[in-house]
Design a protein around this motif. Sequence first.
Motif, PDB file in Angstrom:
ATOM      1  N   THR A 171      -6.697   1.957   5.094  1.00 35.68           N
ATOM      2  CA  THR A 171      -5.816   0.827   4.806  1.00 35.68           C
ATOM      3  C   THR A 171      -5.415   0.213   6.154  1.00 35.68           C
ATOM      4  O   THR A 171      -5.867   0.673   7.204  1.00 35.68           O
ATOM      5  CB  THR A 171      -4.568   1.301   4.032  1.00 35.68           C
ATOM      6  N   ALA A 195      -9.562   2.669   0.165  1.00 39.45           N
ATOM      7  CA  ALA A 195      -8.290   3.393   0.058  1.00 39.45           C
ATOM      8  C   ALA A 195      -8.517   4.852  -0.307  1.00 39.45           C
ATOM      9  O   ALA A 195      -7.735   5.716   0.092  1.00 39.45           O
ATOM     10  CB  ALA A 195      -7.374   2.715  -0.958  1.00 39.45           C
ATOM     11  N   VAL A 249       0.841  -1.199   0.000  1.00 39.82           N
ATOM     12  CA  VAL A 249       0.000   0.000   0.000  1.00 39.82           C
ATOM     13  C   VAL A 249       0.874   1.247   0.000  1.00 39.82           C
ATOM     14  O   VAL A 249       0.641   2.195  -0.751  1.00 39.82           O
ATOM     15  CB  VAL A 249      -0.971  -0.005   1.202  1.00 39.82           C
TER      16      VAL A 249
END
Length: 187
Positions: A87, A82, A11
Amino acid sequence: MDGPGLAAIAVGSVFTYAGIKGLSIPQAVQSIVQGKSPADLPQTAAIGTPTSAAGDAGTSTGGDGQIVQGGSAQATLQATAATFGWTGDQWQALQQIEMHEAGFNPKAKNPSSGALGLAQALGHGNGAATAGTLGNEYGGEGLTDEQAKAANSGDAGAQALWMCNYIKHRYGDPVKAWSFWQAHHWY
């Protein structure tokens, strides 16, 4: 390294890459979900320039967050989350809620209550303007009537945006919503 650690690195890499290339996060995530390399996308803005995915193919705005299309319902919900900055622990909490509500099935319908789709929305539609092929449970929460109609017809992207907006407005974030769910078995 464990799975959550690798996920955090992935991420972070997407956020960093999107920032360097001047891409919006939803645009980079959507590209990855669709199996495309973010490197193949054109740079849309100089570093440090605010970006908006409102005009990007496959996304549209509706209140807070973005509708993200493509991939599985799980990937769609994760990419939508997101856009809210959810996240890590926030995504894990949202994933828990979803697994207990609809199991990532945008056509799930509770036979006793009529709750529908990913969010198991119930009673939020507002007449013929939002009715879809599966029911009329989605409406409001930042969706246009057309987006609500898509959600009520099983569109995972519209349902995911509705769910994230609902959680944001009612609880603040998925961790708080999951805590409520654990105490009440609904959210």
